[in-house]
Each structure stands twice: as C-alpha cells, then as structure tokens.
Write a protein that holds these residues in place. Structure first.
Motif, short mmCIF file in Angstrom:
data_model
loop_
_atom_site.label_atom_id
_atom_site.label_comp_id
_atom_site.label_asym_id
_atom_site.label_seq_id
_atom_site.Cartn_x
_atom_site.Cartn_y
_atom_site.Cartn_z
N VAL A 106 14.20 -15.40 -34.08
CA VAL A 106 14.52 -16.57 -34.90
C VAL A 106 13.34 -17.53 -34.89
CG1 VAL A 106 17.01 -16.51 -34.52
CG2 VAL A 106 15.57 -17.83 -32.97
N ARG A 107 13.30 -18.33 -35.94
CA ARG A 107 12.35 -19.43 -36.02
C ARG A 107 13.12 -20.70 -35.69
NH1 ARG A 107 7.98 -18.90 -40.21
NH2 ARG A 107 7.18 -17.94 -38.31
N THR A 108 12.53 -21.60 -34.91
CA THR A 108 13.21 -22.85 -34.61
C THR A 108 12.40 -24.02 -35.14
OG1 THR A 108 12.14 -23.37 -32.51
CG2 THR A 108 14.00 -21.83 -32.43
N ASP A 109 13.01 -25.19 -35.09
CA ASP A 109 12.35 -26.38 -35.63
C ASP A 109 11.42 -27.04 -34.60
OD1 ASP A 109 14.28 -27.29 -33.91
OD2 ASP A 109 14.90 -28.96 -35.19
N ARG A 110 11.19 -26.42 -33.46
CA ARG A 110 10.23 -26.99 -32.53
C ARG A 110 8.82 -26.48 -32.83
NH1 ARG A 110 11.86 -30.11 -28.43
NH2 ARG A 110 14.03 -29.93 -27.83
N PRO A 111 7.82 -27.30 -32.52
CA PRO A 111 6.46 -26.78 -32.67
C PRO A 111 6.33 -25.50 -31.83
CG PRO A 111 6.41 -29.13 -32.13
CD PRO A 111 7.85 -28.70 -32.05
N GLY A 112 5.67 -24.50 -32.37
CA GLY A 112 5.51 -23.23 -31.67
C GLY A 112 6.84 -22.59 -31.36
N GLY A 113 7.76 -22.70 -32.30
CA GLY A 113 9.15 -22.41 -31.98
C GLY A 113 9.68 -21.06 -32.39
N ASP A 114 8.80 -20.04 -32.55
CA ASP A 114 9.33 -18.71 -32.86
C ASP A 114 9.78 -18.02 -31.58
OD1 ASP A 114 8.71 -19.23 -35.41
OD2 ASP A 114 7.14 -17.69 -35.63
N ILE A 115 10.93 -17.38 -31.64
CA ILE A 115 11.42 -16.63 -30.48
C ILE A 115 11.68 -15.19 -30.92
CG2 ILE A 115 13.11 -16.51 -28.62
CD1 ILE A 115 13.88 -19.36 -29.23
N GLU A 116 10.97 -14.28 -30.31
CA GLU A 116 11.22 -12.87 -30.61
C GLU A 116 12.31 -12.35 -29.68
OE1 GLU A 116 7.62 -10.72 -30.32
OE2 GLU A 116 6.88 -11.43 -32.26
N ALA A 117 13.12 -11.45 -30.20
CA ALA A 117 14.19 -10.92 -29.37
C ALA A 117 14.61 -9.56 -29.89
CB ALA A 117 15.39 -11.87 -29.39
N GLY A 118 15.11 -8.74 -28.99
CA GLY A 118 15.61 -7.43 -29.38
C GLY A 118 16.83 -7.57 -30.26
N VAL A 119 17.68 -8.52 -29.91
CA VAL A 119 18.90 -8.75 -30.69
C VAL A 119 19.09 -10.25 -30.87
CG1 VAL A 119 21.40 -8.40 -30.83
CG2 VAL A 119 19.99 -6.69 -29.66
N VAL A 120 19.49 -10.66 -32.07
CA VAL A 120 19.90 -12.04 -32.32
C VAL A 120 21.42 -12.02 -32.48
CG1 VAL A 120 19.83 -13.95 -33.97
CG2 VAL A 120 17.74 -12.68 -33.44
N ILE A 121 22.08 -12.91 -31.76
CA ILE A 121 23.53 -13.03 -31.97
C ILE A 121 23.78 -14.38 -32.63
CG2 ILE A 121 25.82 -12.94 -30.92
CD1 ILE A 121 24.72 -11.31 -28.69
N ALA A 122 24.24 -14.35 -33.85
CA ALA A 122 24.45 -15.57 -34.63
C ALA A 122 25.85 -16.10 -34.35
CB ALA A 122 24.27 -15.28 -36.12
N CYS A 123 25.90 -17.21 -33.62
CA CYS A 123 27.18 -17.87 -33.31
C CYS A 123 27.07 -19.30 -33.82
CB CYS A 123 27.45 -17.86 -31.81
SG CYS A 123 27.46 -16.21 -31.10
N ASP A 124 26.52 -19.45 -35.02
CA ASP A 124 26.16 -20.78 -35.50
C ASP A 124 27.28 -21.47 -36.27
OD1 ASP A 124 25.77 -18.77 -37.35
OD2 ASP A 124 24.09 -19.74 -38.35
#
Ligand SMILES: Cc1cc2nc3c(=O)[nH]c(=O)nc-3n(C[C@H](O)[C@H](O)[C@H](O)COP(=O)(O)OP(=O)(O)OC[C@H]3O[C@@H](n4cnc5c(N)ncnc54)[C@H](O)[C@@H]3O)c2cc1C
Ligand SMILES: Cc1cc2nc3c(=O)[nH]c(=O)nc-3n(C[C@H](O)[C@H](O)[C@H](O)COP(=O)(O)OP(=O)(O)OC[C@H]3O[C@@H](n4cnc5c(N)ncnc54)[C@H](O)[C@@H]3O)c2cc1C
Ligand SMILES: Nc1ncnc2c1ncn2[C@@H]1O[C@H](COP(=O)(O)O)[C@@H](O)[C@H]1O
Lengths: 326, 434, 300
Positions: B144-162
């Motif tokens: 996912v991309r986040t709104d923080r500077p340098g805020g990309d997070i790579e992951a094997g799985v994203v679980i969307a609980c938004d």
C-alpha cells in the motif's frame, strides 16, 4: 496586598484597574511613562486608588524588573498582576525572585489564596496558601466602577530610587524593538457593532469560509476563539478574548463557542447575544438572549441558504458525504 | 524508503485488529495502519457487541475488554406516531458468564483490541492513511501507499479492513457496485445520564444493560431506531434509508430529535446532555453487495466486504468483522506458509467463512434487509398491529367486546393491507428468519 | 566551537477531558494523551533552529511513564534526544521548572508552548528562564528564524544565534523583539505546524531510547486545593441604581426594562434555528436594509 502593573510608554494594560481594585487600591506602576499611567489610572477609577507608587524602570525587561522590584514587594504579603501578556510574563519572575508560590490565572484573589481557572476556563479551583504569594488576575473577572470609595486619600509616591534594588548583576532580557498597534487586518473587529464568531464547535476552514460570507451579508465582522486561531484556521488577529482583541459589539452571535472566561472577558457587554451550541448548559448559552441547541455548522449552512448565499439540497449532500465522521 | 512486512492490514477496526492479531501470533511480521490518531477514534460511540468469537482467541476478554454493561434486557419495539408495542425480553442468564451481548464504547473497545494485536507483535501505525494499493505490472497487489513521506509499504498480502467505503477493494477491482440502496445512514447521539438514573429508567441492576431495537419512528423513512445503555451514557440513534432520506429532504438530526420526543422514547432519554453526535454509513445489503473476497495478494474483511448483518431487529457488525478478520489473518498466514499469495492461494479465507457463522448467517438472512426495509413492513404493519392492540385494550363498555379475529380483519382493511400481501410477507419472513 | 543544542519542552496531558458542569470534576480521556498545538509548534521551531544553525534537538517532558509514547512521536519527526523527568505532573510550575532546568543547562534555545491545556498559566517557561538565568520571550505569534541575525546573547556559542520574533501584547498590540541565545521561548500554536513524520521515522521511533531522570520537590510552599467547582462568573458588584424614585431604582436594578436573557435554551433543527436567528436579528434591528427577519420565516 499590592498590585504591580506593567506600563509601556505611559499606557496601562487591559485589566489594570481590576488588579488595583483587587489589591484594595494599592499599586506599583512599573515601566516607562508611569506618571502618565498614574494619571490615567486615577482618572479612570478615582474612587478606587489609594496609593500609587511609580517605578520608572525603562522599557519592558521582565528579568531586570523582577529583580529591581523585589525589595519593595518583599514587604507585601500578596502581590497581584493582571493576567495579560506582560503580567503573565513578569509574575513568575517576581515570584521566583521573592521565593513565593504563584497562583496564576485567578478569578478572585483573597488574603490566603485565590480561585484560579483551569482547563481552558471551564473549571474553578480554589487554592489556599500559607504565607505570602504572587497571583495574576484575569481581566474581566470583576467590576471596578463600584468599588468602595477610597478610605485614604490618593497619594502619589514619587519614583524613588530606594523603592527598587539593583545589585548590578546583568539580567538577560530580550530586546524590544518596537510596539506595533493592533493588526490593521482586524481593526474592523475592534470597532464592529456586530460580530459573528465561531469556536471549536463550528468546524474548520470550509465552515469559516461560509461564516465570512454570512457575516458580510448581515454586515458583521468575523471573530473566533483561541482554539480556532491556534488551529491556524483564522489569523490570530481574529481571536477575541482577554489575550486577543477586546471588542465592544452591540450584537454578538456565537457559533459553537463554549464561553470560556478568557473569551467572554473580551466581548464587553453586548446588548444582544445569540448562541448556537449542542451543549445547552455551557456558559455561552447561559448568557444568550437566544440560545439555540443545534448543530453550529448545519445552522450556519441554513443561514447561508436563507440569505441566498448558496443553493443545493442539504440532505443530498449529507447522505453522499463520506461514510465517516471526519 | 520502502518498508517491508509479510502483511499490511489497513484499518484498525474490529476486523483489522483481529487480522493483525492472528497473523502476529502466527509469527508473521504485520503492520496495522489506522488513519485516526488512535484505533476507534473515527468509529461511532457505543453499541452492542457479541463476544463469542473472542472466547477462543482472547479467552480473558470478559475480564479485560472495556465493557460498559452486560445486556440482560432486549426490547423489540414497533412505533407509530402515537403508539408503541414492545416485546420485552429479559434473561438473568445473560447477566452472568459467559454473557451474551455487551455494550461497549468503540474508542475504548477498538483501542483495546488493537493493543492486544500489538502485544502479540503487530506494528500499529496511527494517523496514517492508506491512499492506494501498490500493484505490479500484472495487477497483483504488492503493498500500500500511505500519506506519510516515504510511506510505501510492501507486503506479501494486504488485508483491506478499511470499513464501509471499501476504497481498497474498489481499487483492486474486487467490487464495483455503488448502489445507494445497499447502504443506510446511521445517525447517533450519546446522551449523558447518571448510572443510577439509567438503571432506574431502564429497570436494570447495576452493571446490567438494555438494548432496544425499534421499527418505525423514522418519520416515514425506511429504517429503524435503537437505544443502548452505556455505563453513564445512553446511545440513541436511527438507521435510515439513504434514498428515503434524500427524497424526504429532512435532515437526519431532525428525525432523531423527533424520535427522541416520541412518548415511548422520551422518558428514557429526557434531560440527557448530548455529549456526541455522529453519522456513519452502514453496508446493508449483505450478500447482495459482497465483493470478491480475495484477489492476488489482497483480502477484504469486515464492513469493507459488506459483512455487517443489518436486518431490522439485528444490527451486528462487530462480531462479523472480528470473525472475518480472524479468518483473513489465518488464511493469509497459511498462504504465506505455502508461498502462494495469489487469489487461489488465499482461497482458505472463503472456506473459513463458509464453515463458520459469517456466511451461513448471511445466506440465511439474505432476504431480510429487503423485507425489513419494505414499505409494508415499515408503515402498514406497525400501524396495523398497534391499532389492533389498541382496539383490544380499549375498554368501550357498555358496548360489548368484539372478537379479536374480527378486529384484526377490520384493522387490516383500514390499514389498506391486502390479504395476499400479508400472506406473502408472512411466508417470506418465515423463510428469512426461521 | 561547540555545536549548538536546541530543546523543546512538551507537556503530555489528556487533551480531551470532560468537565462536569455541576461539580467541576474532570474526567480525563486517557485516549487523548498528547501535546497541544503550541507544544507541537515548539518542537517544529526547535527542529528549524537546528536546521538553521546545525546541532541537535533535545525533547524534554516532565511527568509519569505514561507520557513516553507521546514523547516518541517527537523522535519520529527528528528530535535527537528524548528525556523524561519523572515527577507528578500536578506539581506547581516552579517545582517542575526547577526539576527540569538542570537538564537544559547546555541548551542554547529552549522552545515551549505558550500555555498548557490543563493548567494554562504559561508560567513554566518564565520559571525555567529564571532558573537558568537566561532571557525569555513568551507568547510569540511570529518567528523569523531566517531573517537577519539579531544580536547574540552574552553567552551564546555563536554570535549568529539570534533572530526576530513578534510577541502578543494585550488589546491587539504586538511587540517586535530581538532575541539572542541563550533564551527560553514560548510560541502560540498558530505560529507553525509540526512537520509530518515519515513512515520510516515512525517505525524507528518505536524503539527510540528515553533517558529518565528523577525530579525532586521544589522549595516554595505548594498551594493546597480547597475546592473545585465548574466555572461560574464571579458575582459582579453593580453601580448603585440611578433614578429619582424608589420604584425606578428597583426597576433599573432588576433589569426589568432591559432585554431579558433567556431562562433556557431551545432545541431546534438547523433550518428552524437559522430562521429563529434571522427573526431575532430582525426584531432587534440588526439586519441590513433589504434583509428582514420576517421574510426569513416565510421561506420554505
Ligand atoms: C491564559 C489564557 C488566555 C486565553 N485567552 C483566550 C482568548 O483571548 N480568547 C479565547 O477565545 N480563548 C482564550 N483562551 C482559551 C479559552 O480558555 C478556551 O479554551 C477557548 O475560548 C475555548 O474556545 P471554544 O469555545 O472555541 O472551544 P471549546 O471550549 O472546545 O468549546 C466548543 C464548543 O462547541 C460546542 N460544540 C461542539 N460541537 C458542536 C456542534 N456540532 N454544533 C454546535 N456546537 C458544538 C461544544 O458544546 C462547546 O461548547 C485562553 C486560555 C488561557 C489559559
Ligand atoms: C450507527 C451505527 C450503529 C451500529 N451499531 C452496531 C451494534 O450495535 N453492534 C454491532 O455489532 N455493530 C454495529 N454497527 C456496525 C459496526 O459498527 C460495523 O459493522 C463494524 O464497525 C465493522 O468493523 P470494521 O473493522 O470492518 O470497520 P470499521 O469499524 O469501520 O473500521 C475501519 C477502520 O479503518 C480505518 N480506515 C478506513 N480507511 C482507512 C485508510 N484508507 N487507511 C487507514 N485506515 C483506514 C478507519 O479509521 C477505521 O478505524 C453499527 C454501525 C453504525 C453506523
Ligand atoms: N511537565 C512539563 N514538562 C515539560 N514541559 C512543560 C511541562 N509543563 C509545562 N511545560 C511547558 O510549558 C508550557 C506552558 O505550560 P504552563 O506553564 O503549564 O501553561 C507548555 O506548553 C510546555 O511547553
């Protein structure tokens, strides 16, 4: 008891007469142009003042002043300063040099303690102290006009070298370059007959943009509480209250304002007050002629609507708004 | 710099925290993102939760979760403008372990649940919004991309609980519908009252709570109302059809004010100061709106997957969110273990939901939302039963009493309900709720 | 030459608390533990000072261990040292300043918020300056770090460590100050916004070390709390009534002729509320020509 009132270029700060009244009429005027200030004080509240000491200390320098005033003040059990910027600045320095506790932001000061405001003015705490202390009195806490008439004739003690002590040690103080008149951007506020003001309960930038348009339509100036100006939503010049602009409007419309003492202390005594708030029991509602329990932002929207400043279905907008309450 | 975790869970609501907890316990590195300053800060205050799903995962929840009151009284009420009819059920068994429902404040409850995930080793990052998915050239989710500077997070799985807006599921192409009839608007006020006053008004022992679900009372708009007791507040609210709302041009606050002044409700809430007001969408359509639950590298759980069960006399979302979150966490751990996080590799999620109550309940109740929000259920039947009961209990001596069946027939005609519809609705209600 | 050191003081408290309108009792919301906008601004100014003149930023709080999570957020944005002075947060401001001062003896500029959320006296920064024997500039509403260098203080490490700032005075007046190291500054929340931490910063700060020092009691008498109450304005002494007859004096004293204040608030929906407001303004003659309160009532 004695009041210490900082004076700049002969001008008394807000709340000077109240502090003097609270101290029973005794005051040290400290600063530059104290003679002129003494004259202003005695003509503003002639019945009140018992004794004025003028300490000509030059331009504002809290560390140096505190040291130079300490011998004169040591004899007094209670020292009172007005809780305005200069007073709040100087009081801890005086307390420190006298080695006494400070009771800051008081609504009322008594011989053995004070009632101070906490939590943004929503709570009163009665403090007692054994022995001498220093206190600051919030402007707008008391009336001065009807204080008991002076028992002792006014005496103007001359500025006397023996009143102050200066052991010559250097005191570090920032250097004042100039004093600026009230921000021209807010001059309309000081003189406005009608003010419509918003507080933390109104919302953020969008709502304040609407507020400006509604104010224009009804010929009022826009004001705000400190929470709003602190939040950077409006410039600090729009802040109304004891540490912001003091205003004297005829009409005051308060949207989402709780009515903390420091805010209400700056609005004078309007002929008419309207308050819109969800909390029916907050102080602003208690002082309103028209106190409406309703959502402030929605009421403002409806006002804009009625004044023909906007169109659009309110409900549709609400329903299509994001699912979350932010 | 890009961070890497085995799994990133978006949203620290009940679904997200359970997913993170499950994964952390499975020894996976997991980042739990929450856009609010703390978990639950954006979630509406107060409601009833059912903790059975917690029994296994957090066995001490009964003693440790921030519970306001244990529900021992459940009232289902039908309102017309001037009348009310209630089924009032009490169970003292619900007031002792293992308990049934409990009222809880969401900021407290969500924070507690997230702190359990943290204790297990999940990395909670608040005040951070996921602004989008990272996708590789083949469209697989890689983070996912986040709104923080340098805020990309790579992951094997994203679980969307938004939550209900299901923004990430939409971006992943798992769902496309935005049919407004799939959502209702929940509005709610929290009113302050002293604990003993609440106990007096609702007839409760200290620590016990009441849960009122109301049909009608929504000013003619399809929906219903509710009333829950917290320790020193009462939550009162309405669930309103969005289409009905926009057609009627009334504001939800106004409807809520009217609801609060209904003679059957007013004595319960009168004099309470409003301490909070909020509005939030509720996914209402159950199965009809559920997205595909898994894509390559992504799972969807909780409200984001339309898991909330909103069917008239039930409004259960938290337990469905927790159960689906836990299932997603287990499935993701399993997929990572096997090294296959494609949609196929994440199939275990759906299997788990099929096996437990989540999808079973949704299947059983799939017609309920439609039925409960139907015009007859909303308007004609409440009027009919209230009038009927009023007739039965109104004493008209010296005229003799009429038979109940005759009265029922008369009231049905007055209410303009055709026998055929009544039969059909009765049948579908039976099939729905049996 | 020694590297300059900048510091920021954070008071970590429950920002949201409910105050019982009948008893004045405070129920702090433990989930709102954090720092005010002005404390955040103070850290931002410390970080910018370090960017301007080089050197580190020490972030200091005095309070219990529960403040540490908030303190770590300072490390996430770039504070290089975290320090907690362990003491009860309800101590008098002068005691706290005295306990903190030894840990700031090497700081060139100490940035504080202008007043705390709970106590709100703004006294701590002045006490700190007094303890450290350095100058103070409190209640700043504008800071010009990048302007021409102001005069350096007597014992600043570098003559360049000076700047200008605007301070709020009463009655809407302001004062322009020239400030040199060493000094304690306090700023309002609107002066700037704290930068946003990078994701990396947040993750690394989770394990940032916090030095803990024990604070000892001060020497002044601590005021005792005799009672607490909700805010009520102080009883006002009014002017003796004017008027030739007793009846008129009583009327003027009781305000029988003045516009009455409402006894209770009315609950209205927003549209009704807006209509009521316009009607009231109209009846008081406060609507400009062309707008009338009555017309508002006729609108749908
Ligand atoms: C030394 C000192 C000096 C100060 N000087 C000043 C000053 O000069 N000026 C000043 O203003 N403040 C000043 N303050 C701050 C003051 O104490 C208060 O904190 C401030 O006035 C509160 O502002 P507020 O009413 O906007 O916010 P709050 O006190 O937070 O009140 C918000 C109000 O909005 C209501 N509300 C919430 N949501 C809604 C809604 N949806 N619709 C309608 N109503 C809603 C709430 O019920 C509440 O009454 C000073 C404080 C100190 C300590
Ligand atoms: C008025 C009302 C009353 C209700 N009453 C009840 C009841 O009594 N009992 C019950 O069981 N259920 C009830 N529900 C339903 C229940 O609230 C939901 O079903 C439940 O909260 C779903 O949990 P969740 O974890 O899926 O989503 P949520 O609780 O909505 O959590 C989603 C989280 O994700 C965060 N988030 C969203 N987007 C992002 C992003 N892009 N980046 C980072 N974080 C993000 C949000 O801030 C939030 O914390 C009610 C709902 C409403 C509206
Ligand atoms: N316990 C504390 N620890 C650190 N800084 C403090 C503390 N108390 C006050 N301060 C600082 O002093 C400012 C004014 O606080 P106060 O004097 O309490 O109004 C705050 O904004 C902080 O920057």
């Amino acid at each position: 008891m004695i009041a210490v009132v900082p004076v700049r270029a002969g001008e008394l700060p807000v709340g000077a007469a109240e502090a003097v009244a609270e101290a029973g009429g005794n005051v040290v005027l400290a600063g530059d142009g104290t003679d002129a200030a003494a004259e202003a004080l005695t003509s503003e509240a002639p019945l009140l003042v018992r004794q004025v000491v003028c300490a000509e200390l030059g331009s504002y320098a809290p560390a140096a002043w505190a040291r130079r005033l300490s011998r004169r003040l040591d004899a007094e059990d209670v020292v009172i300063l007005p809780a305005v910027p200069d007073g709040r600045d100087l009081a801890p320095r005086i307390a420190a040099s006298l080695g006494r506790p400070l009771l800051a932001g008081a609504q009322e000061i008594r011989p053995a303690g004070a009632v101070v405001l906490r939590w943004g003015g929503l709570q009163l705490v009665e403090l007692t102290v054994e022995g001498p202390f220093v206190a600051t009195l919030l402007p707008g806490s008391r009336s001065v006009a009807a204080a008991p008439s002076g028992l002792v004739p006014i005496s103007l003690a001359p500025a006397d070298e023996t009143e102050t002590s200066d052991d010559g040690a250097a005191c570090a103080d920032a250097m004042s370059l100039e004093v600026l008149a009230p921000d021209p951007a807010a001059v309309d506020l000081a003189e406005a007959a009608k003010i419509i003001a918003g507080g933390a309960g109104l919302g953020s930038h969008d709502e304040f943009a609407t507020l400006a348009r509604v104010a224009e339509a009804i010929g009022a100036s826009v004001g705000a509480t400190r929470v709003v100006t602190d939040g950077g939503i409006l410039g600090h010049a729009r802040q109304i209250g004891t540490t912001g602009a003091t205003v004297r409007p005829r009409l005051y419309v308060a949207l989402g304002i709780s009515g903390a003492a420091q805010h209400v202390g700056g609005i004078g005594e309007p002929l008419h007050v309207v308050s819109v708030n969800l909390d029916a029991s907050c102080p602003m509602m208690a002082m309103a002629d028209l106190a409406v329990v309703s959502d402030a932002a929605a009421t403002l929207e409806a006002l804009a609507d009625l004044l023909g400043l906007r169109d659009g279905a309110l409900v549709g907008e609400h329903a299509s708004a994001e699912g979350d309450d932010d | 710099m890009t961070e890497r975790f085995d799994v990133v869970v978006v949203g620290a609501g009940p679904a997200g925290s359970m997913a993170a907890l499950t994964l952390a316990r499975a020894g996976r590195s997991v980042c739990l993102l929450e856009r609010g300053p703390f978990p639950g800060s954006k979630n509406l205050y107060g409601g009833v939760i059912y903790g059975r799903v917690l029994d296994e995962i957090l066995p001490r929840w009964i003693d440790e979760a921030p519970i306001e009151r244990w529900v021992t009284r459940r009232v289902t009420m039908v309102l017309t403008e001037t009348q009310s009819l209630a089924v009032d059920f009490r169970s003292s068994a619900w007031g002792a372990k293992p308990y049934n429902g409990a009222t809880a404040l969401r900021p407290e409850f969500d924070s507690w649940l997230a702190s359990e995930a943290e204790k297990a080793g999940a990395v909670l990052v608040c005040s951070t919004t996921a602004t989008g998915l990272l996708l590789d050239e083949r469209g697989r989710t890689t983070g996912v991309r986040t709104d923080r500077p340098g805020g990309d997070i790579e992951a094997g799985v994203v679980i969307a609980c938004d939550g209900v807006n299901a923004f990430l599921a939409k971006q992943a192409g798992l769902t496309s519908t935005e049919d407004p009839s799939h959502y209702t608007l929940g509005v709610k006020e929290v009113l302050a009252l002293a604990p003993d006053e609440i106990e007096r008004r609702f007839g409760l022992e200290p620590g016990e709570g009441a849960d009122f679900e109301v049909i009608g009372g929504t000013g003619g708009i399809a929906g219903g109302g509710f009333l829950y007791t917290n320790r020193e507040t009462v939550s009162v609210g309405l669930v309103l059809s969005i289409e009905g709302l926009s057609r009627s041009e009334t504001r939800p606050e106004q409807l809520l004010a009217e609801f609060k002044s209904h003679p059957a409700i007013r004595p319960l809430v009168a004099g309470g100061d409003v301490v909070e007001y909020g509005a939030h969408l509720i996914p209402e359509a159950g199965l009809a709106m559920m997205p595909r639950l898994a894509g390559d590298g992504i799972l969807v759980a909780g409200d984001a997957a339309g898991m909330c069960l909103a069917a008239g006399i039930w409004l259960e979302g938290v337990n469905f969110a927790m159960a689906s979150g836990a299932a997603a966490g287990e499935a993701a751990a399993e997929a990572l273990e096997r090294g296959d996080t494609s949609a196929g590799g994440l199939r275990g999620y759906r299997k788990r939901l099929e096996a437990n109550f989540v999808l079973a309940d949704h299947r059983r109740l799939k017609r309920a939302p439609h039925l409960v929000l139907s015009d007859r259920m909303q308007h004609q039947y409440p009027q009919l039963v209230c009038n009927l009961v009023e007739e039965i209990f109104t004493v008209r001596n010296p005229s003799p009493k009429q038979g109940i069946v005759a009265q029922a027939r008369q009231e049905r005609r007055k209410a303009g309900v055709r026998l055929r519809d009544l039969a059909r609705d009765g049948w579908s209600a039976w099939r729905t709720f049996r | 030459m020694r590297r300059p050191l900048f510091a920021a003081c954070w008071k970590v408290v429950e920002l949201r608390s409910s105050i019982d309108p009948l008893t004045g009792e405070v129920t702090p919301d433990h989930l709102s533990l954090g720092v005010s906008r002005s404390d955040e601004a103070a850290l931002e100014w410390a970080l910018r000072s370090a960017a301007r003149w080089g050197g580190g930023v020490r972030l200091v709080t005095a309070g219990s261990a529960k403040t540490e999570a908030a303190l770590r957020q300072g490390a996430a944005v770039g504070a290089t040292e975290l320090l907690r002075v362990d003491l009860p947060i309800d101590w008098p401001s002068d005691w706290i300043a005295r306990a903190v001062a030894p840990h700031l003896a090497d700081a060139d500029l100490v940035w504080c918020g202008d007043m705390s959320t709970d106590r709100g006296s703004g006294a701590f920064p002045a006490y700190l300056a007094a303890e450290l024997g350095i100058s103070q500039a409190l209640g700043l509403i504008g800071v010009e770090l990048n302007g021409p260098d102001g005069p350096a203080g007597s014992d600043g490490p570098d003559k360049g460590l000076g700047f200008e700032a605007l301070r709020r005075l009463d009655g809407g007046r302001r004062e322009r100050l020239s400030i040199g190291a060493r000094a304690v500054l306090s700023c309002e929340g609107a002066t700037t916004r704290l930068r946003r931490a990078s994701l990396d910063g947040v993750l690394v700060a989770r394990d940032a070390p916090i030095a803990v020092r024990v604070g000892s009691r001060g020497t002044t008498v601590a005021p005792a709390v005799a009672s607490i109450a909700p805010f009520r304005p102080r009883a006002r002494v009014v002017e003796p009534p004017a008027g030739p007859t007793a009846r008129e004096r009583i009327r003027s004293l009781t305000g029988a002729d003045a516009a009455g204040r409402t006894a209770r608030a009315i609950t209205l929906n927003p549209r009704e509320a807006a209509v009521a407001i316009l009607e009231a303004l109209g009846s008081w003659g406060e609507l400009p020509a062309g707008l009338s309160g009555e017309r508002a009532g006729d609108l749908p």
